[in-house]
Structures are given as structure tokens and as C-alpha cells.
Scaffold this motif. Structure first.
Motif, PDB file in Angstrom:
ATOM      1  N   ALA A   1      36.941  53.094  42.255  1.00 30.96           N
ATOM      2  CA  ALA A   1      36.885  51.901  43.108  1.00 30.96           C
ATOM      3  C   ALA A   1      35.469  51.317  43.133  1.00 30.96           C
ATOM      4  O   ALA A   1      35.296  50.091  43.198  1.00 30.96           O
ATOM      5  N   GLU A   2      34.459  52.171  43.076  1.00 29.64           N
ATOM      6  CA  GLU A   2      33.074  51.698  42.993  1.00 29.64           C
ATOM      7  C   GLU A   2      32.840  50.964  41.675  1.00 29.64           C
ATOM      8  O   GLU A   2      32.210  49.897  41.641  1.00 29.64           O
ATOM      9  N   ALA A   3      33.397  51.533  40.618  1.00 29.35           N
ATOM     10  CA  ALA A   3      33.154  50.982  39.283  1.00 29.35           C
ATOM     11  C   ALA A   3      33.736  49.574  39.116  1.00 29.35           C
ATOM     12  O   ALA A   3      33.141  48.722  38.440  1.00 29.35           O
ATOM     13  N   ASP A   4      34.901  49.317  39.712  1.00 33.63           N
ATOM     14  CA  ASP A   4      35.509  47.996  39.532  1.00 33.63           C
ATOM     15  C   ASP A   4      35.324  47.065  40.739  1.00 33.63           C
ATOM     16  O   ASP A   4      35.917  45.989  40.803  1.00 33.63           O
ATOM     17  N   GLY A   5      34.487  47.485  41.689  1.00 33.67           N
ATOM     18  CA  GLY A   5      34.113  46.587  42.775  1.00 33.67           C
ATOM     19  C   GLY A   5      35.021  46.561  43.985  1.00 33.67           C
ATOM     20  O   GLY A   5      34.764  45.815  44.940  1.00 33.67           O
ATOM     21  N   ARG A   6      36.075  47.388  43.994  1.00 33.38           N
ATOM     22  CA  ARG A   6      36.945  47.404  45.174  1.00 33.38           C
ATOM     23  C   ARG A   6      36.242  48.015  46.372  1.00 33.38           C
ATOM     24  O   ARG A   6      36.502  47.648  47.528  1.00 33.38           O
ATOM     25  N   LEU A   7      35.359  48.974  46.128  1.00 33.99           N
ATOM     26  CA  LEU A   7      34.591  49.615  47.185  1.00 33.99           C
ATOM     27  C   LEU A   7      33.130  49.218  47.043  1.00 33.99           C
ATOM     28  O   LEU A   7      32.496  49.493  46.026  1.00 33.99           O
ATOM     29  N   LYS A   8      32.612  48.555  48.073  1.00 31.22           N
ATOM     30  CA  LYS A   8      31.253  48.019  48.018  1.00 31.22           C
ATOM     31  C   LYS A   8      30.319  48.833  48.909  1.00 31.22           C
ATOM     32  O   LYS A   8      30.759  49.524  49.835  1.00 31.22           O
TER      33      LYS A   8
END
Length: 453
Positions: free
Chosen positions: A55-62
Motif C-alpha cells: 500500500a505504501e508502494a502504490d500510494g494507498r497508504l500515505k
């Protein structure tokens, strides 16, 4: 020097342990993959970190965001460890059937815990599925994990758990047995193993009240199969995307009682202190023993630690209340031994009906013996009181002697349950047990039913 940069670096490489006593009747080598050695004490650490990293890698988790997830406790623990290390906030939505220990542990590692009722439909706005989704829409800069349909769950076990099992068995594994909840463990491990040896059989452990087994065998999602159950961590009333039924060779169902009993037996007979789903897994494996041959290598995965169930499966009172302890109950004194020290609730002939009603409500009972100076002279039953009240609204102010029924039969402490059962009928709702020294206790129909194993 050898050390991990942080606690997340200790996830994985859990031991494989040979089972001996519980599996003595299985004609194969049975090995347990004991996932309680992960820092969060469960297999869920693996997929929790994987889901966060993806999720961090694709921007869902900021950065600075809030992680929100519906969990039975173990995924929440894995998410909590990662949230601490990586600087996120965490909200865990959990059903009220989960152990208090799980809730306390989540709070101890900084998670906010929201508790939801178990006995509601998944689409009900009170369900932990629905509450998780709602919180995700209401909370700024949040990410809803959704471990059921988040395919990073399966990927974690394909990339980590399965290669460890393959290496630890030197590629000789022939069967993999595991409880199925979100489906990530069984699907990820099965995909990896079958790519290397298509002949490896993968069995899922299901529970009564869950839809998996019937759906796998018939393709029918039968809502009639859905009902509340006690076993934690396995079974579902939905079909998660992570469950790849094409990779699973079969399911076997395990009862709540067997899961609880075998959880305790693993600790007592193998010295392996693991959780409720492990009890279900080992009992399921025993049910499948005819599937195994002498040269087979069978791996069963134990999900989590027994420390999360000390107030449940490892508590005698909890087990006894549910009829899960195989104690021999043959006579009157066996039925009342857990509460024989409590005083008998009585009402006197000249007390008012309102006093009896108050006592029924206060002690949550249905029958009360009536006494006078000579001893037991009558009885009061909530059904009779209700019927009398319907006929006469002023009955609450009348003395008990005007509405009481016949006194309950009195039996000795060594009277058999069979004899007691004959005395309890539609005209007589209870019996009294003479404990000596002027002490008596009551046995009701509920006590008889509760003793049935």
C-alpha cells in the motif's frame, strides 16, 4: 554483530516441529509449522507487513496516515507492530466473540479497538465488515486494509511461508493442512507448493457455521449454513477473494468443542502452547488420517499463541459452562458441584409475590422454593407467576402462599441423573438436593440439559 534493524526484521523463519503423541495413530511423519514464534505471535505478521508495504508502494497508504481494519485480533497485532515502526495510527474493528486477551493486547500496542456484535449479517451496518468500511470513509488520510480481498495477503505466504516449508521439508512435503479464514495462508502456500509438485494435497480446516466446505464441494453459497460459532480465526460467512478454491483439494469441518479440547491437548501432550485454530487444525488432521501413507510428510500450520485464549479454552470454568470438559456427570452432586457453595435462593410463604419477582429478576432464575417455619412447603415458577399476573394484575401485592405450587421433590446427593430426570416434567420444574447439615441446592431442567455432552 547480528541484530535486526527493528522488530519487523524478526518475522518469519519459524520452526518446524515433529508431533508425536497426538499423532501416534497417523501412519506418516507429521510436522507443525509453529507461527507463534513471529514477534506478534501469529502467522498474520507476515501478511500484515506485506499489505502495508504494498500500500505504501502504490500510494494507498500515505505518511502519517491511519490504518483501519476489521480483524479477529491477530492481523491487528501484526498491523500494530508495523504501524509503530513506520509511524501510522491504527484502528482495529473486532467482533465481540474474540477473546478479551486479544482486545487488551491490541490496546497495549497502541491500537484503538472498536468492538462490534458477532450475530449480525455481514451487510448489517453494525457488523465489523461494515463498521470498518464506514470508518475508512469518515477518517481523513486513512487506508482500509480489507485482508479478505487484499491479494497481498496471499502473496505474503507465496513469497515467505511456502518457501520456508519447502526448504524445511527438503521438498518432501506431500500434504499441507491449515485452518481457513481469510484464505491467504492456504492459497499462497498451495500455489507455491503445487507449482513445484502438483501431487501435493492441500486440505482446509473449516468450522460448523461457515460456508467454505459446502461451497467447495457444490459451488453453492448456502446461507442456511451460517450461524454463530465459538472457534476463532477460521471459517467465514462470506467468500473472501483470497480463498482460491481451485488450489484446495478438500475441507473437513471441526466442532467448537473438538477445537477447544484439542487446543488444550496440544499444550498438555506436545508442550506446544498455541491458539484455538491450532486445536481445530490438529483435530481436522486426525479426521483426515486415512488420507495419509507411511512415507508421507504432512505439514500442519499453527496460527497463533495460546496466550490469547487463557480466559477461554485454557480456563476450566469457561470450558465447563459450554460442556466442553469431558467430566463424568452421573449423580446430583456432580450437577451442582461448581455452585454448591452458593446459598439457595428462597421465598417465604408470607412474602409478597413482588418479592419473588424481584428475586427471579435479580438472580436470573426461573424457579424458587417456598419455605415456612416447618421447611419446604411450596414452589414458585416464573411461568405460573406470569399466567397468574395476566389473570389478576393485583397479584404482586398478594402473599406467596396464595399462588405457590407444590413443593419440589427432595433427593440425596448420590441420586442418579436418570432418577432426577424422571422427576422433572411439565408439572414439576425442579428438584432439591439434600447436601446435609440443613443445606439444600436446586437442580432445574437447564442443569440437566447443560450436562449433556
Amino acid at each position: 554483530m547480528k541484530y535486526a534493524e527493528n522488530i519487523l526484521g524478526t518475522i518469519g523463519n519459524t520452526p518446524m516441529v515433529k508431533l508425536n503423541k497426538l499423532t501416534k495413530d497417523i501412519d506418516a511423519l507429521v510436522l507443525a509449522k509453529v507461527e507463534t514464534f513471529n514477534p506478534g505471535n501469529s502467522v498474520k505478521d507476515r501478511m500484515a507487513v506485506k499489505m502495508i508495504e504494498d500500500a505504501e508502494a502504490d500510494g494507498r497508504l500515505k505518511p502519517g496516515g491511519t490504518i483501519i481494519e476489521g480483524t479477529s485480533g491477530n492481523t491487528g497485532m501484526g498491523l500494530a507492530l508495523a504501524a509503530i515502526v513506520k509511524g501510522y495510527k491504527l484502528i482495529c474493528v473486532i467482533s465481540d466473540k474474540q477473546s478479551k486477551e486479544k482486545m487488551d493486547i491490541l490496546r497495549a500496542v497502541g491500537a484503538k479497538v472498536v468492538v462490534c456484535p458477532t450475530d449480525v449479517e455481514p451487510t448489517d451496518p453494525r457488523s465489523y465488515y461494515s463498521v470498518s468500511k464506514r470508518l475508512a470513509t469518515e477518517t481523513p488520510n486513512s487506508w482500509y486494509v480489507n485482508q479478505y480481498d487484499n491479494m497481498s495477503n496471499t502473496a505474503a505466504h507465496y513469497e515467505q511461508t511456502a518457501p520456508e516449508i519447502w526448504e524445511q521439508t527438503d521438498g518432501k512435503i506431500t500434504h499441507f493442512v491449515v485452518g481457513v479464514g481469510t484464505g491467504g495462508t492456504i492459497s499462497g502456500v498451495a500455489k507455491y507448493l503445487k507449482e513445484r509438485n502438483p501431487n501435493i494435497k492441500v486440505w482446509g480446516i473449516d468450522t460448523y457455521g461457515s460456508v467454505f466446505k459446502k461451497y467447495h464441494e457444490t459451488g453453492i453459497f448456502d446461507e442456511n449454513e451460517i450461524y454463530s460459532y465459538i472457534t476463532e480465526g477460521i471459517g467465514e460467512d462470506i467468500l473472501p477473494k483470497n480463498v482460491d478454491f481451485s488450489l484446495i483439494d478438500g475441507f473437513t469441518k471441526v466442532t467448537d468443542k473438538d477445537a477447544a479440547v484439542y487446543t488444550r491437548r496440544l499444550a498438555l501432550e506436545e508442550g506446544i502452547f498455541v491458539g484455538n485454530s491450532a486445536g481445530a487444525a490438529i483435530k481436522g488432521l486426525l479426521q483426515l488420517k486415512d488420507e495419509f501413507k507411511p512415507d508421507d510428510v504432512v505439514v500442519v500450520l499453527f496460527h497463533d499463541s495460546g496466550s490469547r485464549y487463557v480466559g477461554k479454552m485454557f480456563n476450566d470454568d469457561w470450558m465447563r459452562e459450554r460442556g466442553f470438559l469431558d467430566e463424568e456427570i452421573t449423580k446430583a452432586e456432580d450437577l451442582i458441584k461448581d455452585h454448591a457453595d452458593k446459598p439457595l435462593v428462597i421465598v417465604r410463604t408470607e412474602e409478597l409475590v413482588s418479592h419473588a419477582i424481584e428475586r427471579l429478576r435479580k438472580y436470573k432464575i426461573s424457579q424458587i422454593p417456598v419455605i415456612d417455619t416447618n421447611g419446604f412447603v411450596g414452589s414458585v415458577d416464573e411461568t405460573d407467576l406470569f399466567r397468574s399476573y395476566v389473570e389478576d394484575k393485583d397479584i404482586a401485592d398478594k402473599p406467596i402462599r396464595e399462588v405457590m405450587g407444590k413443593p419440589y421433590p427432595i433427593v440425596q446427593a448420590n441420586t442418579s441423573i436418570e432418577e432426577i430426570s424422571k422427576l422433572i416434567n411439565k408439572d414439576n420444574q425442579a428438584v432439591l438436593v439434600d447436601l446435609g447439615n440443613g443445606r439444600h441446592h436446586i437442580i432445574t431442567k437447564h442443569d440437566i440439559i447443560s450436562s449433556i455432552k
